[in-house]
Enzyme design. Sequence first.
Site, PDB file in Angstrom:
ATOM      1  N   GLU A   1     -17.295  13.706   4.734  1.00  0.00           N
ATOM      2  CA  GLU A   1     -18.633  14.119   4.297  1.00  0.00           C
ATOM      3  C   GLU A   1     -19.217  12.975   3.472  1.00  0.00           C
ATOM      4  O   GLU A   1     -18.622  12.568   2.465  1.00  0.00           O
ATOM      5  CB  GLU A   1     -18.559  15.398   3.457  1.00  0.00           C
ATOM      6  CG  GLU A   1     -18.156  16.622   4.256  1.00  0.00           C
ATOM      7  CD  GLU A   1     -18.027  17.882   3.409  1.00  0.00           C
ATOM      8  OE1 GLU A   1     -18.327  18.971   3.924  1.00  0.00           O
ATOM      9  OE2 GLU A   1     -17.608  17.793   2.237  1.00  0.00           O
TER      10      GLU A   1
ATOM     11  N   HIS B   1     -16.235  11.921   1.086  1.00  0.00           N
ATOM     12  CA  HIS B   1     -15.256  12.998   0.920  1.00  0.00           C
ATOM     13  C   HIS B   1     -14.348  13.105   2.129  1.00  0.00           C
ATOM     14  O   HIS B   1     -14.743  13.623   3.178  1.00  0.00           O
ATOM     15  CB  HIS B   1     -15.988  14.325   0.651  1.00  0.00           C
ATOM     16  CG  HIS B   1     -15.081  15.466   0.354  1.00  0.00           C
ATOM     17  ND1 HIS B   1     -15.354  16.761   0.748  1.00  0.00           N
ATOM     18  CD2 HIS B   1     -13.888  15.518  -0.282  1.00  0.00           C
ATOM     19  CE1 HIS B   1     -14.365  17.545   0.352  1.00  0.00           C
ATOM     20  NE2 HIS B   1     -13.472  16.818  -0.270  1.00  0.00           N
TER      21      HIS B   1
ATOM     22  N   ASN C   1     -16.461  23.026   2.129  1.00  0.00           N
ATOM     23  CA  ASN C   1     -15.912  23.923   1.110  1.00  0.00           C
ATOM     24  C   ASN C   1     -16.869  25.058   0.765  1.00  0.00           C
ATOM     25  O   ASN C   1     -16.478  26.049   0.181  1.00  0.00           O
ATOM     26  CB  ASN C   1     -15.503  23.148  -0.149  1.00  0.00           C
ATOM     27  CG  ASN C   1     -14.129  22.522   0.029  1.00  0.00           C
ATOM     28  OD1 ASN C   1     -13.317  23.012   0.822  1.00  0.00           O
ATOM     29  ND2 ASN C   1     -13.878  21.442  -0.669  1.00  0.00           N
TER      30      ASN C   1
ATOM     31  N   SER D   1     -14.183  16.358  -4.585  1.00  0.00           N
ATOM     32  CA  SER D   1     -14.336  17.536  -3.721  1.00  0.00           C
ATOM     33  C   SER D   1     -15.393  18.473  -4.260  1.00  0.00           C
ATOM     34  O   SER D   1     -15.909  19.301  -3.520  1.00  0.00           O
ATOM     35  CB  SER D   1     -13.042  18.348  -3.680  1.00  0.00           C
ATOM     36  OG  SER D   1     -11.980  17.586  -3.270  1.00  0.00           O
TER      37      SER D   1
END
Length: 511
Positions: free
Chosen positions: A157, A145, A195, A124
């Site tokens: 991702e 991801h 994120n 992550s």
Amino acid sequence: MADPLPRTADVGVIGAGAMGAGIAQIAAQAGHRVRLFDNRMGAADQAKAKIAETLAALAAKGKLAPADAEAAAGRIVPVHALGDFVTARLVIEAIVEDLDVKRRLLRELEVVVAPDAILATNTSSLSITALAAGLKHPGRVVGMHFFNPAPVLPLVEVVSGLATDAAAAAVVHATAAAWGKVPVHATSTPGFIVNRCARAFYSEALGLLWERAADAATIDAVTREAGAFRMGPFELMDMIGNDVNFAVTKSVWEAYFHDPRFRPSVLQQERVAAGHLGRKTGRGYFDYAAGAAKPEPRTEGSAPRPSRVSLAGRSALAEGLAVRLRAAGFDVGAAAADAAVAPGYLEVDGALLVPCDGRTATAIAVASGRSDVVVFDLAFDYAKCTRLALAAADGCGAAAVASAVGALQAAGVAVSRFDDVAGLPVMRTVAMLANEAADAVTQGIASARDVDLAMMRGVNYPRGPLAWADAIGVPHVCATLRYLAAHYGEDRYRLSPLIARREATGGRLAE
Ligand SMILES: NC(=O)c1ccc[n+]([C@@H]2O[C@H](COP(=O)([O-])OP(=O)(O)OC[C@H]3O[C@@H](n4cnc5c(N)ncnc54)[C@H](O)[C@@H]3O)[C@@H](O)[C@H]2O)c1
């Protein structure tokens, strides 16, 4: 467009925890034989048993044919050594989030698998460039991801580091799509797309709570009911875990060398220090103890229906709200706008109902010499919103506030009154989300299409932030950011070069 891995290709998954088990399930359901390894004794077998149960439960609910559920579970093969990955064409690691441990694993793995096998990582937060550095074939290391729970959330991702071969990333992208996921390309930068770009969703709300503009339940309610976000920021942080959310915020902030855009909040730190981690500890921003009352948002009491509403000047937000008021039976006539107030606003029995543009109502009142100023927040869709935030200028009369509240209530909209801060929750959050998304595009982290897609499919936003800024009007978003920057004197509200450029040309941000 590359071809996906053929279904006959073996897939390897390393780490049979929450993410690895989910990824193994997805690959097996897509028809691959999946070898699953974990260095904790029995973990891979336990994960396989749990996946079989999950698949059987899906079959019992009619979401899967029983034979398919059984076949998918049968394709998962727990293995007990890395040597068992020799036939794998794609290995996805989902082990502990530690750079050194992951690098060691990749080094051991690259001598086992075929030279053209792809090594994917579900990290992550770690740099794909750093994970691949020092390998014999760094070009085959790709971020893949998934989001938690992986079998449920569609986004993947596909992250390229400096050395990643475009062809390897293209195969991972095509394979994720073939597995029924929504893949987006991203370059390896802290937080990747989601994120990073989602930070503003939390930080603007935390900023409002820090200023005591309203309580957490009220900010959440406005975010859901006006912003059309599925969850409010505080209930979402409580669900994710305040320790996890604080750690991600801190890691992105540190990775961007303390850019104030990503600065964590003292409020998060205090929650973590107190052990108020959210649902998992029974207490976070809210109390989850059995029998605890669910906090209600602050809502204005009933006010009389005003008699006269007019629309002054032009503004997408004021026009949106005017449509809602017309539907409630108000005969909204046109009036000339006082440019010292705003380019467009509503007049309700003498009160000025001004769209939020990053100024306090008091600042607008002082600039225009009109005392009865009430600012209203952005709504995703004024025709459907059930609640709206308002803030009144310091010198605003009680009758003017009642007129503004009464107009909205007559249209079926509950009103949450905020203290007079610069930037009400939905407007400031969407402006900052769009600004961050524009920076991600400027910096080549992802295309405008992929950024919008990632935020809709990874964190369920009702609209991509770039498309949303287009719908509001880029100049209004820019004005909001500039006023916020001037008000707070903080670099965090600086304009993304791309958003400023689109403002100058009148172009669109979304693709
Ligand atoms: N949990 C999430 O929400 C989430 C979301 C996206 C990505 N991720 C990432 O996915 C990865 C795994 O996260 P998780 O939540 O599944 O963790 P987890 O703790 O549930 O599972 C990790 C598993 O890896 C095993 N493991 C650790 N070191 C190993 C090694 N050297 N070799 C083999 N197995 C090893 C552990 O025994 C454990 O079963 C991390 O990189 C994490 O950052 C997590």
